[in-house]
Write a protein that holds these residues in place. Structure first.
Motif, PDB file in Angstrom:
ATOM      1  N   ARG A 185      27.667   2.897  23.710  1.00 13.33           N
ATOM      2  CA  ARG A 185      26.470   2.011  23.685  1.00 13.33           C
ATOM      3  C   ARG A 185      26.762   1.083  22.415  1.00 13.33           C
ATOM      4  O   ARG A 185      26.542   1.269  21.423  1.00 13.33           O
ATOM      5  N   ASN A 186      27.108  -0.154  22.924  1.00 15.46           N
ATOM      6  CA  ASN A 186      27.537  -1.156  22.189  1.00 15.46           C
ATOM      7  C   ASN A 186      26.482  -1.958  21.936  1.00 15.46           C
ATOM      8  O   ASN A 186      26.660  -3.081  21.224  1.00 15.46           O
ATOM      9  N   ASP A 187      25.120  -2.135  22.562  1.00 18.67           N
ATOM     10  CA  ASP A 187      24.397  -2.943  22.604  1.00 18.67           C
ATOM     11  C   ASP A 187      23.054  -2.688  21.453  1.00 18.67           C
ATOM     12  O   ASP A 187      22.263  -3.224  21.659  1.00 18.67           O
ATOM     13  N   GLY A 188      23.500  -1.691  20.959  1.00 17.81           N
ATOM     14  CA  GLY A 188      22.497  -1.144  19.916  1.00 17.81           C
ATOM     15  C   GLY A 188      22.668   0.005  19.400  1.00 17.81           C
ATOM     16  O   GLY A 188      23.641   0.801  19.505  1.00 17.81           O
ATOM     17  N   VAL A 189      21.749   0.475  18.298  1.00 18.09           N
ATOM     18  CA  VAL A 189      22.016   1.689  17.435  1.00 18.09           C
ATOM     19  C   VAL A 189      20.704   2.728  17.655  1.00 18.09           C
ATOM     20  O   VAL A 189      19.877   1.951  17.722  1.00 18.09           O
ATOM     21  N   VAL A 190      21.057   3.757  17.975  1.00 18.51           N
ATOM     22  CA  VAL A 190      19.674   4.860  18.107  1.00 18.51           C
ATOM     23  C   VAL A 190      19.396   5.131  16.742  1.00 18.51           C
ATOM     24  O   VAL A 190      19.863   5.315  15.849  1.00 18.51           O
ATOM     25  N   GLN A 191      18.015   4.966  16.761  1.00 17.77           N
ATOM     26  CA  GLN A 191      17.227   5.134  15.540  1.00 17.77           C
ATOM     27  C   GLN A 191      16.496   6.557  15.552  1.00 17.77           C
ATOM     28  O   GLN A 191      15.825   7.056  16.478  1.00 17.77           O
ATOM     29  N   ARG A 192      16.940   7.409  14.513  1.00 15.09           N
ATOM     30  CA  ARG A 192      16.357   8.903  14.590  1.00 15.09           C
ATOM     31  C   ARG A 192      15.265   9.080  13.571  1.00 15.09           C
ATOM     32  O   ARG A 192      15.349   8.163  12.443  1.00 15.09           O
ATOM     33  N   VAL A 193      14.314   9.667  13.562  1.00 14.36           N
ATOM     34  CA  VAL A 193      13.224   9.914  12.692  1.00 14.36           C
ATOM     35  C   VAL A 193      13.905  10.939  11.599  1.00 14.36           C
ATOM     36  O   VAL A 193      14.447  11.752  11.936  1.00 14.36           O
ATOM     37  N   GLY A 194      13.543  10.558  10.375  1.00 15.68           N
ATOM     38  CA  GLY A 194      13.978  11.280   9.227  1.00 15.68           C
ATOM     39  C   GLY A 194      12.600  11.871   8.612  1.00 15.68           C
ATOM     40  O   GLY A 194      11.403  12.022   9.043  1.00 15.68           O
ATOM     41  N   ARG A 195      12.932  12.049   7.127  1.00 14.39           N
ATOM     42  CA  ARG A 195      11.857  12.446   6.242  1.00 14.39           C
ATOM     43  C   ARG A 195      10.866  11.583   5.882  1.00 14.39           C
ATOM     44  O   ARG A 195      11.148  10.396   6.004  1.00 14.39           O
ATOM     45  N   MET A 196       9.661  11.826   5.562  1.00 11.25           N
ATOM     46  CA  MET A 196       8.587  11.147   5.213  1.00 11.25           C
ATOM     47  C   MET A 196       8.553  11.195   3.725  1.00 11.25           C
ATOM     48  O   MET A 196       8.719  12.205   2.937  1.00 11.25           O
ATOM     49  N   LYS A 197       8.474   9.929   2.905  1.00 15.33           N
ATOM     50  CA  LYS A 197       8.387  10.075   1.604  1.00 15.33           C
ATOM     51  C   LYS A 197       7.028   9.106   1.159  1.00 15.33           C
ATOM     52  O   LYS A 197       6.593   8.335   1.797  1.00 15.33           O
ATOM     53  N   VAL A 198       6.387   9.828   0.132  1.00 12.12           N
ATOM     54  CA  VAL A 198       4.961   9.099  -0.400  1.00 12.12           C
ATOM     55  C   VAL A 198       5.249   8.978  -1.735  1.00 12.12           C
ATOM     56  O   VAL A 198       6.139   9.361  -2.597  1.00 12.12           O
ATOM     57  N   ALA A 199       4.564   7.712  -1.971  1.00 15.18           N
ATOM     58  CA  ALA A 199       4.674   7.345  -3.576  1.00 15.18           C
ATOM     59  C   ALA A 199       3.664   8.018  -4.302  1.00 15.18           C
ATOM     60  O   ALA A 199       2.643   8.620  -3.805  1.00 15.18           O
ATOM     61  N   ARG A 200       3.788   8.049  -5.574  1.00  9.24           N
ATOM     62  CA  ARG A 200       2.706   8.732  -6.546  1.00  9.24           C
ATOM     63  C   ARG A 200       1.354   7.800  -6.408  1.00  9.24           C
ATOM     64  O   ARG A 200       1.636   6.506  -6.414  1.00  9.24           O
ATOM     65  N   LEU A 201       0.443   8.386  -6.222  1.00  6.35           N
ATOM     66  CA  LEU A 201      -0.940   7.894  -6.586  1.00  6.35           C
ATOM     67  C   LEU A 201      -1.171   7.552  -8.099  1.00  6.35           C
ATOM     68  O   LEU A 201      -1.064   8.077  -8.898  1.00  6.35           O
ATOM     69  N   VAL A 202      -1.690   6.277  -8.163  1.00  3.10           N
ATOM     70  CA  VAL A 202      -2.050   5.688  -9.429  1.00  3.10           C
ATOM     71  C   VAL A 202      -3.337   5.305  -9.539  1.00  3.10           C
ATOM     72  O   VAL A 202      -3.831   4.433  -8.911  1.00  3.10           O
ATOM     73  N   LEU A 203      -4.214   6.043 -10.363  1.00  2.00           N
ATOM     74  CA  LEU A 203      -5.511   5.478 -10.253  1.00  2.00           C
ATOM     75  C   LEU A 203      -5.846   5.186 -11.606  1.00  2.00           C
ATOM     76  O   LEU A 203      -5.325   5.581 -12.658  1.00  2.00           O
ATOM     77  N   LYS A 204      -6.476   3.720 -11.876  1.00  2.00           N
ATOM     78  CA  LYS A 204      -6.720   3.109 -13.034  1.00  2.00           C
ATOM     79  C   LYS A 204      -7.908   2.894 -13.507  1.00  2.00           C
ATOM     80  O   LYS A 204      -8.761   2.585 -12.571  1.00  2.00           O
ATOM     81  N   ARG A 205      -8.299   2.861 -14.679  1.00  2.00           N
ATOM     82  CA  ARG A 205      -9.604   2.648 -15.435  1.00  2.00           C
ATOM     83  C   ARG A 205     -10.851   3.498 -14.838  1.00  2.00           C
ATOM     84  O   ARG A 205     -11.202   2.764 -14.001  1.00  2.00           O
ATOM     85  N   GLY A 206     -10.662   4.678 -15.012  1.00  2.00           N
ATOM     86  CA  GLY A 206     -11.761   5.287 -14.410  1.00  2.00           C
ATOM     87  C   GLY A 206     -12.015   6.554 -15.159  1.00  2.00           C
ATOM     88  O   GLY A 206     -11.562   6.821 -16.393  1.00  2.00           O
ATOM     89  N   MET A 207     -12.942   7.609 -14.677  1.00  2.00           N
ATOM     90  CA  MET A 207     -13.120   8.768 -15.244  1.00  2.00           C
ATOM     91  C   MET A 207     -13.570   9.775 -14.119  1.00  2.00           C
ATOM     92  O   MET A 207     -14.106   9.591 -13.095  1.00  2.00           O
ATOM     93  N   VAL A 208     -13.305  11.026 -14.490  1.00  2.00           N
ATOM     94  CA  VAL A 208     -13.799  12.382 -13.704  1.00  2.00           C
ATOM     95  C   VAL A 208     -15.149  12.746 -14.340  1.00  2.00           C
ATOM     96  O   VAL A 208     -15.195  13.410 -15.566  1.00  2.00           O
ATOM     97  N   LEU A 209     -16.289  12.818 -13.465  1.00  2.00           N
ATOM     98  CA  LEU A 209     -17.541  13.340 -13.936  1.00  2.00           C
ATOM     99  C   LEU A 209     -18.074  14.595 -13.099  1.00  2.00           C
ATOM    100  O   LEU A 209     -17.798  14.896 -12.072  1.00  2.00           O
TER     101      LEU A 209
END
Length: 165
Positions: A58-82
């Motif tokens: 197959r010279n007209d393209g490359v097969v794309q395979r699903v891999g692992r999902m990566k998530v970023a760290r959540l960053v919560l700014k200027r707040g409080m827990v009540l």
């Protein structure tokens, strides 16, 4: 949590923490860490690793395979827990102290981040799973204003999805 008080006027994101299974693993642990209001939230990122497979002939393209999902760290700014009485809860700091102090098993929290509209009702929401506190930047206390807020709360988690608010 009511829609009055400090969370109703200054914050645009509401975050609620709950134990996975609501305390089934440790009945002595609080099932809820509380709800917090924050002015800024970043890290609602999901990235999928995609692997390329070079298929022979197959010279007209490359097969794309699903891999692992990566998530970023959540960053919560200027707040409080009540808590329910509108007072700052020590449970967040207790949780951080337990994790950094080596208490086992490590308590993890699921959570819900809600973007609030002008009328203070949720317009969008994201659920995260099994969060750990990765970094906390504590409050800068000012006697003039009396504000007690978390400057930054970084959460490492194991999954993120958008949900109905």
């Amino acid at each position: 949590m009511t829609e009055t008080g400090p969370l109703a006027t200054a914050y645009r994101f509401r975050v609620t923490f709950t134990l996975p299974g609501s305390g089934a693993s440790d009945p002595a642990a609080p099932s809820r860490l509380g709800s917090g209001g924050f002015q800024e939230c970043t890290g609602l990122d999901i990235e999928m690793e995609v692997g390329e497979y070079l298929e022979g002939g197959r010279n007209d393209g490359v097969v794309q395979r699903v891999g692992r999902m990566k998530v970023a760290r959540l960053v919560l700014k200027r707040g409080m827990v009540l808590g329910g009485q509108g007072t700052v809860l020590p449970e967040l700091w207790t949780w951080i102290a337990e994790v950094t102090g080596g208490v086992r098993p490590v308590r993890r929290y699921d959570g819900l981040i809600q973007l609030l509209g002008a009328d203070r009702r949720p317009v969008a929401a994201w659920a995260f799973r099994r969060a750990l506190p990765a970094k906390v930047v504590g409050p800068q206390l000012h006697a003039r204003t009396g504000e007690v807020a978390i400057e930054e709360l970084h959460l490492a988690h194991e999954g993120l999805r958008m949900v109905t608010p």
